[in-house]
Design a protein around this motif. Sequence first.
Motif, PDB file in Angstrom:
ATOM      1  N   LYS A 148       0.837  -1.181   0.000  1.00 12.52           N
ATOM      2  CA  LYS A 148       0.000   0.000   0.000  1.00 12.52           C
ATOM      3  C   LYS A 148       0.892   1.259   0.000  1.00 12.52           C
ATOM      4  CE  LYS A 148      -0.608   1.664   4.434  1.00 12.52           C
ATOM      5  NZ  LYS A 148       0.264   2.237   5.028  1.00 12.52           N
ATOM      6  N   HIS A 178      -0.117  -5.882   5.432  1.00 13.70           N
ATOM      7  CA  HIS A 178       0.736  -6.649   6.359  1.00 13.70           C
ATOM      8  C   HIS A 178      -0.034  -7.122   7.599  1.00 13.70           C
ATOM      9  CE1 HIS A 178       1.272  -2.907   8.640  1.00 13.70           C
ATOM     10  NE2 HIS A 178       1.766  -3.637   9.618  1.00 13.70           N
ATOM     11  N   TYR A 179      -1.229  -6.570   7.841  1.00 18.42           N
ATOM     12  CA  TYR A 179      -2.031  -7.098   8.942  1.00 18.42           C
ATOM     13  C   TYR A 179      -2.463  -8.538   8.658  1.00 18.42           C
ATOM     14  CZ  TYR A 179      -2.209  -3.319  12.273  1.00 18.42           C
ATOM     15  OH  TYR A 179      -1.859  -2.419  13.245  1.00 18.42           O
ATOM     16  N   LYS A 182      -0.245 -11.115  10.154  1.00 18.74           N
ATOM     17  CA  LYS A 182      -0.163 -11.256  11.613  1.00 18.74           C
ATOM     18  C   LYS A 182      -0.860 -12.542  12.060  1.00 18.74           C
ATOM     19  CE  LYS A 182      -0.022  -6.262  12.520  1.00 18.74           C
ATOM     20  NZ  LYS A 182       1.383  -6.042  12.877  1.00 18.74           N
ATOM     21  N   GLU A 216      -1.319   3.306  18.435  1.00 15.85           N
ATOM     22  CA  GLU A 216       0.134   3.388  18.333  1.00 15.85           C
ATOM     23  C   GLU A 216       0.640   4.464  19.269  1.00 15.85           C
ATOM     24  OE1 GLU A 216       1.994   2.976  14.376  1.00 15.85           O
ATOM     25  OE2 GLU A 216       0.041   3.638  13.657  1.00 15.85           O
ATOM     26  N   ARG A 223       7.669  10.551   8.241  1.00 11.62           N
ATOM     27  CA  ARG A 223       6.816  10.302   7.079  1.00 11.62           C
ATOM     28  C   ARG A 223       5.798  11.416   6.830  1.00 11.62           C
ATOM     29  NH1 ARG A 223       3.839   5.629   8.722  1.00 11.62           N
ATOM     30  NH2 ARG A 223       3.485   4.888   6.622  1.00 11.62           N
ATOM     31  N   TYR A 226       4.303  11.942   3.195  1.00 12.52           N
ATOM     32  CA  TYR A 226       3.292  10.947   2.822  1.00 12.52           C
ATOM     33  C   TYR A 226       2.030  11.125   3.664  1.00 12.52           C
ATOM     34  CZ  TYR A 226       0.849   6.581   3.885  1.00 12.52           C
ATOM     35  OH  TYR A 226      -0.118   5.656   4.175  1.00 12.52           O
ATOM     36  N   ASP A 235      -4.425   5.693   5.753  1.00 10.76           N
ATOM     37  CA  ASP A 235      -3.232   4.959   6.169  1.00 10.76           C
ATOM     38  C   ASP A 235      -3.583   3.657   6.899  1.00 10.76           C
ATOM     39  OD1 ASP A 235      -0.346   4.793   6.526  1.00 10.76           O
ATOM     40  OD2 ASP A 235      -0.707   5.211   8.647  1.00 10.76           O
ATOM     41  N   MET A 236      -4.629   3.664   7.681  1.00 11.28           N
ATOM     42  CA  MET A 236      -4.950   2.501   8.525  1.00 11.28           C
ATOM     43  C   MET A 236      -6.345   1.930   8.307  1.00 11.28           C
ATOM     44  SD  MET A 236      -2.398   1.677  10.640  1.00 11.28           S
ATOM     45  CE  MET A 236      -3.172   0.772  11.970  1.00 11.28           C
ATOM     46  N   HIS A 240      -6.022  -1.926   6.765  1.00 11.81           N
ATOM     47  CA  HIS A 240      -5.910  -2.848   7.894  1.00 11.81           C
ATOM     48  C   HIS A 240      -7.214  -3.008   8.687  1.00 11.81           C
ATOM     49  CE1 HIS A 240      -1.852  -2.222   6.759  1.00 11.81           C
ATOM     50  NE2 HIS A 240      -1.620  -1.156   7.492  1.00 11.81           N
ATOM     51  N   LYS A 340      -2.315   7.644  16.080  1.00  8.51           N
ATOM     52  CA  LYS A 340      -0.914   7.774  16.485  1.00  8.51           C
ATOM     53  C   LYS A 340      -0.862   8.487  17.834  1.00  8.51           C
ATOM     54  CE  LYS A 340       1.002   7.110  12.077  1.00  8.51           C
ATOM     55  NZ  LYS A 340       1.518   5.732  12.134  1.00  8.51           N
ATOM     56  N   LYS A 345       0.867   0.902  22.495  1.00  7.96           N
ATOM     57  CA  LYS A 345       0.887   0.227  21.196  1.00  7.96           C
ATOM     58  C   LYS A 345       0.119  -1.074  21.360  1.00  7.96           C
ATOM     59  CE  LYS A 345       2.356  -1.222  17.121  1.00  7.96           C
ATOM     60  NZ  LYS A 345       1.889  -0.608  15.879  1.00  7.96           N
ATOM     61  N   GLN A 378      -1.797  -7.779  18.986  1.00  9.58           N
ATOM     62  CA  GLN A 378      -0.426  -7.385  19.326  1.00  9.58           C
ATOM     63  C   GLN A 378      -0.442  -6.360  20.446  1.00  9.58           C
ATOM     64  OE1 GLN A 378       0.972  -5.727  15.587  1.00  9.58           O
ATOM     65  NE2 GLN A 378      -0.044  -3.808  15.939  1.00  9.58           N
ATOM     66  N   ASN A 414       6.934  -5.642  15.967  1.00  6.54           N
ATOM     67  CA  ASN A 414       7.614  -5.231  14.747  1.00  6.54           C
ATOM     68  C   ASN A 414       8.661  -6.202  14.216  1.00  6.54           C
ATOM     69  OD1 ASN A 414       6.225  -2.900  14.218  1.00  6.54           O
ATOM     70  ND2 ASN A 414       7.437  -1.762  15.712  1.00  6.54           N
TER      71      ASN A 414
HETATM   72  C1  BG6 Z   1       1.295   0.921   8.315  1.00  6.09           C
HETATM   73  C2  BG6 Z   1       1.045   2.394   8.408  1.00  6.09           C
HETATM   74  O1  BG6 Z   1       0.544   0.370   7.273  1.00  6.09           O
HETATM   75  O2  BG6 Z   1       0.926   0.296   9.527  1.00  6.09           O
HETATM   76  C3  BG6 Z   1       1.801   2.981   9.570  1.00  6.09           C
HETATM   77  O3  BG6 Z   1       1.437   3.031   7.205  1.00  6.09           O
HETATM   78  C4  BG6 Z   1       1.507   2.230  10.834  1.00  6.09           C
HETATM   79  O4  BG6 Z   1       1.487   4.362   9.721  1.00  6.09           O
HETATM   80  C5  BG6 Z   1       1.667   0.732  10.645  1.00  6.09           C
HETATM   81  O5  BG6 Z   1       2.397   2.685  11.823  1.00  6.09           O
HETATM   82  C6  BG6 Z   1       1.202  -0.030  11.859  1.00  6.09           C
HETATM   83  O6  BG6 Z   1       1.559  -1.378  11.713  1.00  6.09           O
HETATM   84  P1  BG6 Z   1       1.827  -2.312  12.961  1.00  6.09           P
HETATM   85  O7  BG6 Z   1       2.122  -3.643  12.376  1.00  6.09           O
HETATM   86  O8  BG6 Z   1       2.981  -1.731  13.721  1.00  6.09           O
HETATM   87  O9  BG6 Z   1       0.568  -2.274  13.774  1.00  6.09           O
END
Ligand code: BG6
Length: 491
Positions: A148, A178-179, A182, A216, A223, A226, A235-236, A240, A340, A345, A378, A414
């Motif tokens: 993305k 990437h979610y 997980k 988070e 960033r 962006y 973004d989220m 996700h 954010k 987290k 997480q 991470n």
């Molecule tokens: C990304 C976003 O897709 O996911 C970031 O662009 C965000 O802004 C991140 O911090 C969060 O991913 P994770 O795996 O740390 O929850």
Amino acid sequence: EKSMASLIMIFGATGDLAKRKLFPSLYRLFEKGRLTKQFAVIGVARRSLSNEEFQQSVKDSVLTALKKDENIDEFISHFSYHSHDVADSNSYAALKNLADQIDDHYSLKGNRIFYLAMAPEFFGPIALHLKSDGLTDVKGYKRLVIEKPFGHDLESAKELNKQIRTAFSESEVYRIDHYLGKEMVRNIEVIRFANAIFEPLWNNRYISNIQITSSETLGVEERGRYYESSGALRDMLQNHMMQMVALLAMEPPIKLTTDEIRSEKVRVFRALRTVEGEQVKDYFVRGQYGEGTIEDEQVPKYRDEPMVEKDSNTETFVAGKIMIDNFRWAGVPFYIRTGKRMTRKSTKIVVQFKDIPMNLYYQTEKMLNPNLLVIHIQPEEGITLHLNAKKAGGHLDAQEVKLSFANTGIHAMNTPEGYEKLLYDCMRGDATNFTHWDEVAYSWNFVDKISEVWQKTKAADSFPNYQSGTMGPKAADELLEKDGYFWWPVT
Ligand code: BG6
């Protein structure tokens, strides 16, 4: 077992994603014996580097990420480097030559994976070149992996998709969310469909609401450029959060095949209640962080971050109520929030069941708690079921007890594990945990209507509206309060 032989070309091989996630993930696959001798990687980037320099950078990134480097020399011997100009056909021709040689050397059967680990404006042009310069004429399979953001809205996503699809068919495109890499996100489906005690209750007769929080502590970091054009919504939420909603809400697939699962997810997207115009303020809340303290550290407000406008209208927090207007979910709100610079987290899903018809165990000081199923995504991974049971020694008082399962696998925040799974899936040709174009399109369609309104009605005057280190603006709590609920403070 499908052949795993493949040549992976990583475009953007000197970038952050490659170093922090992709090389360490490939190394872990190598360590576990999941990469046979038949694999090779070509790092592609603008910079001019020798193979040795590139291999050294792969080595460094593995060591930094994983703090170990057993057999690393054998691993990096599979890596080569190509200095590339994304706009120049000659450069693609040279890359093709190199790829063919490497393919012969390792017997890779013409299987190619093109991983575009770079800014999205290059996705389209590169895909077009790959085709016109012959890199997609392969004997084996060809797959395109992209990250993305997949476009900025539905229009730009369609345009991008059109370019990509001239060179790759839908089934060859692996869009990473990437979610979906997980462990506990993948577990949602199993928890739901492998348990007789959940699936019968998984509907509007027994569930009152579902809450998904992904908070988070980090700010926007480097960033700003962006993020200013993205915000938390794009973004989220667009990716996700919506993916988690789809997995929680989908019907049981007929079979566990990619097509069946994806088509059930798409049906959830089709049932999303459109929220537009005047309604947006009733369903969605936006926030932007001010200064504050996180983990004893004083942090600046969003507007003081690098590359951020002083009067920025960008949201760094979003909370919303998502309704799925189908038979199973009519009337059940899915509340989502993400942002954010929040308190901690953490990503969690709380499924709140409806109250029992009548409470016999009424305690004067406290009402009976509803049953909750908490899925911890997480940093800890596991499930907790909140029940009521008799208080030990007491009279007939009920108290809350928790049944917990903690996934004790190796875990640290991470880590590249998500990417490791996704890369492995891609090599095996399993696209289940990647987003299909239809999911992307429906999700943009939903999100665009919200961002349109937020563009028009600026919130800049009321921003910042939450302090760093908190769970977001007050309005996010009110969103649930007006429905008679509250965010469960589960830890
Ligand atoms: C990304 C976003 O897709 O996911 C970031 O662009 C965000 O802004 C991140 O911090 C969060 O991913 P994770 O795996 O740390 O929850």
